[in-house]
Design an enzyme around this catalytic site. Structure first.
Site, PDB file in Angstrom:
ATOM      1  N   GLY A   7       0.807  -1.226   0.006  1.00  0.00           N
ATOM      2  CA  GLY A   7      -0.122   0.064   0.002  1.00  0.00           C
ATOM      3  C   GLY A   7       0.789   1.225  -0.108  1.00  0.00           C
ATOM      4  O   GLY A   7       1.434   1.638   1.117  1.00  0.00           O
ATOM      5  N   GLY A   9       0.241   4.325  -0.832  1.00  0.00           N
ATOM      6  CA  GLY A   9      -0.492   5.561  -0.816  1.00  0.00           C
ATOM      7  C   GLY A   9       0.215   6.491   0.046  1.00  0.00           C
ATOM      8  O   GLY A   9       1.231   6.690   0.307  1.00  0.00           O
ATOM      9  N   ARG A  81     -10.156   6.878   6.070  1.00  0.00           N
ATOM     10  CA  ARG A  81     -11.276   7.384   6.494  1.00  0.00           C
ATOM     11  C   ARG A  81     -11.732   8.597   5.661  1.00  0.00           C
ATOM     12  O   ARG A  81     -10.539   9.360   5.550  1.00  0.00           O
ATOM     13  CB  ARG A  81     -11.135   7.666   7.901  1.00  0.00           C
ATOM     14  CG  ARG A  81     -11.267   6.503   8.989  1.00  0.00           C
ATOM     15  CD  ARG A  81     -11.810   7.160  10.285  1.00  0.00           C
ATOM     16  NE  ARG A  81     -10.905   7.888  10.926  1.00  0.00           N
ATOM     17  CZ  ARG A  81     -10.801   8.719  11.945  1.00  0.00           C
ATOM     18  NH1 ARG A  81     -12.081   9.124  12.376  1.00  0.00           N
ATOM     19  NH2 ARG A  81      -9.881   9.182  12.567  1.00  0.00           N
ATOM     20  N   ARG A 146      -0.068  12.198  19.969  1.00  0.00           N
ATOM     21  CA  ARG A 146      -0.915  13.083  19.787  1.00  0.00           C
ATOM     22  C   ARG A 146      -1.245  13.244  21.402  1.00  0.00           C
ATOM     23  O   ARG A 146      -1.510  14.758  21.518  1.00  0.00           O
ATOM     24  CB  ARG A 146      -2.299  12.547  19.189  1.00  0.00           C
ATOM     25  CG  ARG A 146      -1.943  12.415  17.545  1.00  0.00           C
ATOM     26  CD  ARG A 146      -3.130  11.816  16.996  1.00  0.00           C
ATOM     27  NE  ARG A 146      -3.022  11.930  15.324  1.00  0.00           N
ATOM     28  CZ  ARG A 146      -3.359  11.139  14.483  1.00  0.00           C
ATOM     29  NH1 ARG A 146      -4.175  10.054  15.188  1.00  0.00           N
ATOM     30  NH2 ARG A 146      -3.189  11.056  13.452  1.00  0.00           N
ATOM     31  N   HIS A 160      -7.459   1.529  18.846  1.00  0.00           N
ATOM     32  CA  HIS A 160      -6.906   2.464  18.280  1.00  0.00           C
ATOM     33  C   HIS A 160      -8.299   3.017  17.391  1.00  0.00           C
ATOM     34  O   HIS A 160      -8.298   2.862  16.322  1.00  0.00           O
ATOM     35  CB  HIS A 160      -5.918   2.225  17.191  1.00  0.00           C
ATOM     36  CG  HIS A 160      -5.520   3.249  16.205  1.00  0.00           C
ATOM     37  ND1 HIS A 160      -4.880   4.631  16.442  1.00  0.00           N
ATOM     38  CD2 HIS A 160      -5.623   3.537  14.729  1.00  0.00           C
ATOM     39  CE1 HIS A 160      -4.731   5.540  15.598  1.00  0.00           C
ATOM     40  NE2 HIS A 160      -5.174   4.714  14.556  1.00  0.00           N
TER      41      HIS A 160
HETATM   42  P1  NAI Z   1      -4.479   5.845   0.504  1.00  0.00           P
HETATM   43  O1  NAI Z   1      -5.746   5.656  -0.274  1.00  0.00           O
HETATM   44  O2  NAI Z   1      -3.728   6.980   0.357  1.00  0.00           O
HETATM   45  O3  NAI Z   1      -3.578   4.507   0.220  1.00  0.00           O
HETATM   46  C1  NAI Z   1      -3.999   3.159   0.287  1.00  0.00           C
HETATM   47  C2  NAI Z   1      -3.419   2.574  -0.939  1.00  0.00           C
HETATM   48  O4  NAI Z   1      -3.514   1.008  -0.697  1.00  0.00           O
HETATM   49  C3  NAI Z   1      -3.799   3.046  -2.226  1.00  0.00           C
HETATM   50  O5  NAI Z   1      -2.496   3.309  -3.027  1.00  0.00           O
HETATM   51  C4  NAI Z   1      -4.372   1.640  -3.030  1.00  0.00           C
HETATM   52  O6  NAI Z   1      -4.087   1.545  -4.284  1.00  0.00           O
HETATM   53  C5  NAI Z   1      -3.798   0.634  -2.027  1.00  0.00           C
HETATM   54  N1  NAI Z   1      -4.130  -0.672  -2.001  1.00  0.00           N
HETATM   55  C6  NAI Z   1      -5.662  -0.810  -1.923  1.00  0.00           C
HETATM   56  N2  NAI Z   1      -5.932  -2.077  -2.240  1.00  0.00           N
HETATM   57  C7  NAI Z   1      -4.728  -2.990  -2.319  1.00  0.00           C
HETATM   58  C8  NAI Z   1      -4.286  -4.320  -2.341  1.00  0.00           C
HETATM   59  N3  NAI Z   1      -5.195  -5.080  -2.325  1.00  0.00           N
HETATM   60  N4  NAI Z   1      -3.172  -4.421  -2.397  1.00  0.00           N
HETATM   61  C9  NAI Z   1      -2.063  -3.254  -2.578  1.00  0.00           C
HETATM   62  N5  NAI Z   1      -2.331  -2.190  -2.484  1.00  0.00           N
HETATM   63  C10 NAI Z   1      -3.893  -1.771  -2.282  1.00  0.00           C
HETATM   64  O7  NAI Z   1      -4.838   5.765   2.148  1.00  0.00           O
HETATM   65  P2  NAI Z   1      -3.852   6.026   3.168  1.00  0.00           P
HETATM   66  O8  NAI Z   1      -4.305   7.404   3.887  1.00  0.00           O
HETATM   67  O9  NAI Z   1      -2.522   5.693   2.865  1.00  0.00           O
HETATM   68  O10 NAI Z   1      -4.371   5.162   4.539  1.00  0.00           O
HETATM   69  C11 NAI Z   1      -3.953   3.691   4.351  1.00  0.00           C
HETATM   70  C12 NAI Z   1      -4.611   2.831   5.631  1.00  0.00           C
HETATM   71  O11 NAI Z   1      -3.936   3.538   6.678  1.00  0.00           O
HETATM   72  C13 NAI Z   1      -6.246   3.347   5.707  1.00  0.00           C
HETATM   73  O12 NAI Z   1      -6.915   2.296   6.006  1.00  0.00           O
HETATM   74  C14 NAI Z   1      -6.157   4.087   6.946  1.00  0.00           C
HETATM   75  O13 NAI Z   1      -7.390   4.325   7.697  1.00  0.00           O
HETATM   76  C15 NAI Z   1      -5.037   3.836   7.610  1.00  0.00           C
HETATM   77  N6  NAI Z   1      -4.395   4.384   8.565  1.00  0.00           N
HETATM   78  C16 NAI Z   1      -3.945   4.057   9.920  1.00  0.00           C
HETATM   79  C17 NAI Z   1      -3.347   4.648  10.669  1.00  0.00           C
HETATM   80  C18 NAI Z   1      -2.765   4.112  11.920  1.00  0.00           C
HETATM   81  O14 NAI Z   1      -2.414   4.821  12.850  1.00  0.00           O
HETATM   82  N7  NAI Z   1      -3.075   2.509  12.095  1.00  0.00           N
HETATM   83  C19 NAI Z   1      -2.859   6.146  10.680  1.00  0.00           C
HETATM   84  C20 NAI Z   1      -3.211   6.565   9.148  1.00  0.00           C
HETATM   85  C21 NAI Z   1      -3.988   5.723   8.133  1.00  0.00           C
END
Ligand code: NAI
Length: 270
Positions: A7, A9, A81, A146, A160
């Site tokens: 991932g 992103g 989210r 935070r 979380h």
């Molecule tokens: P984003 O949308 O920018 O990136 C997600 C990426 O996952 C995308 O590039 C997408 O193409 C890719 N993706 C989707 N399905 C896939 C698959 N089957 N195989 C490989 N890649 C795949 O989202 P962002 O902002 O990077 O967030 C990603 C996740 O992390 C979300 O679920 C978000 O809620 C979570 N998150 C968790 C945090 C934590 O503290 N645990 C903090 C921030 C985000």
């Protein structure tokens, strides 16, 4: 040491940048279903490594060949989210994504970031069949950072999510609000999570045995089992080892309520 990021992103690419700064890593691979995005991020990161004079092999693509024989795979793939959304609203879709990724991994340890993170850590543990010390999640390091930014002290434990548990419960709503503010203002979070992932990756790669709040699979500790939840854990090249920390009074009650929230989400999974 090799780290793979699944991932690439917003958070995944920033996490790679953070790991490059914080940890003595030799190889970073970025895998994303959007292969060009992962390739582009890898190229950009390679330039950053050169600028920083770091000798790191960085690869990107949509195939798992580049992620073979990883010491640590970090799953950050899935839906983020949207403003106004809670983390648990993502559970069904992201659980399907985690289940599709796990069989393709060739890795010693798995760090889960995808939300709702504690539930996704449980899914990754069950799907991978790995020992529980090898599958863990990132959330507590970020929540604690935070919380400290609000003047709090100590560790943030539990889910979380909105039922997180902290030593000074009067800061709870403020903590939820500052997180939501970032999402409302910039439609997502990035640097906070990335730095927190970097700290956890550093502890694994450099075998520091630092005690960090991590989502761990419990097997009787804190009187709980059958879930992943944020607890203090010693983080090393072997993964995580739960540290039993005395919880008292309101904190203990809130921790149990938080565990109930996670268990309910696990039971509701498709
Ligand atoms: P984003 O949308 O920018 O990136 C997600 C990426 O996952 C995308 O590039 C997408 O193409 C890719 N993706 C989707 N399905 C896939 C698959 N089957 N195989 C490989 N890649 C795949 O989202 P962002 O902002 O990077 O967030 C990603 C996740 O992390 C979300 O679920 C978000 O809620 C979570 N998150 C968790 C945090 C934590 O503290 N645990 C903090 C921030 C985000």
């Amino acid at each position: 040491m090799k780290v793979s990021i699944i991932g690439a992103g917003r958070v995944g690419s920033a996490a790679a940048f953070s790991i490059m700064h914080l940890a003595s890593v030799n190889e970073i691979s970025l895998v994303d279903i959007m292969g060009d995005l992962a390739k582009g991020e890898a190229l950009d990161l390679e330039h950053a490594a050169n600028a920083l004079d770091r000798d790191i092999v960085i690869m990107g693509g949509d195939g798992y060949g580049i992620a073979q024989e990883s010491d640590l795979s970090i799953i950050i793939a899935g839906k983020p989210r949207a403003p106004g959304m809670t983390r648990d609203q993502l559970a069904g879709d992201n659980a399907r994504i985690i289940k599709s990724i796990i069989p393709k991994l060739d890795t010693d340890k798995i760090l889960v970031v995808t939300n709702p993170m504690d539930v996704m850590t449980w899914v990754a543990f069950k799907e991978s069949g790995k020992p529980r010390e090898k599958v863990f999640g990132m959330g507590g390091v970020l929540d604690t950072a935070r919380y400290h930014s609000l003047g709090g002290e100590g560790l943030v434990l539990g889910e979380h999510g909105d039922s997180k548990v902290m030593p000074d419960a009067s800061l709870a709503q403020k903590l939820i609000d500052i997180n939501n503010d970032v999402i409302t203002l910039k439609k997502g979070t990035c640097y906070g999570p990335a730095a927190s992932i970097g700290i956890m990756a550093q502890a694994v790669i450099e075998d520091t045995h630092s005690v960090l709040p991590c989502s761990c699979i419990l097997d009787g500790e804190y009187g709980l089992e059958g879930l992943a939840i944020g607890v203090p854990a010693e983080v090393s090249s072997n993964g995580v080892k739960v540290v039993e920390y005395p919880l008292q009074g309101e904190q203990e009650r809130d921790f149990r309520m938080s565990a109930d929230v996670i268990r309910k989400m696990i039971r509701a999974l498709p």
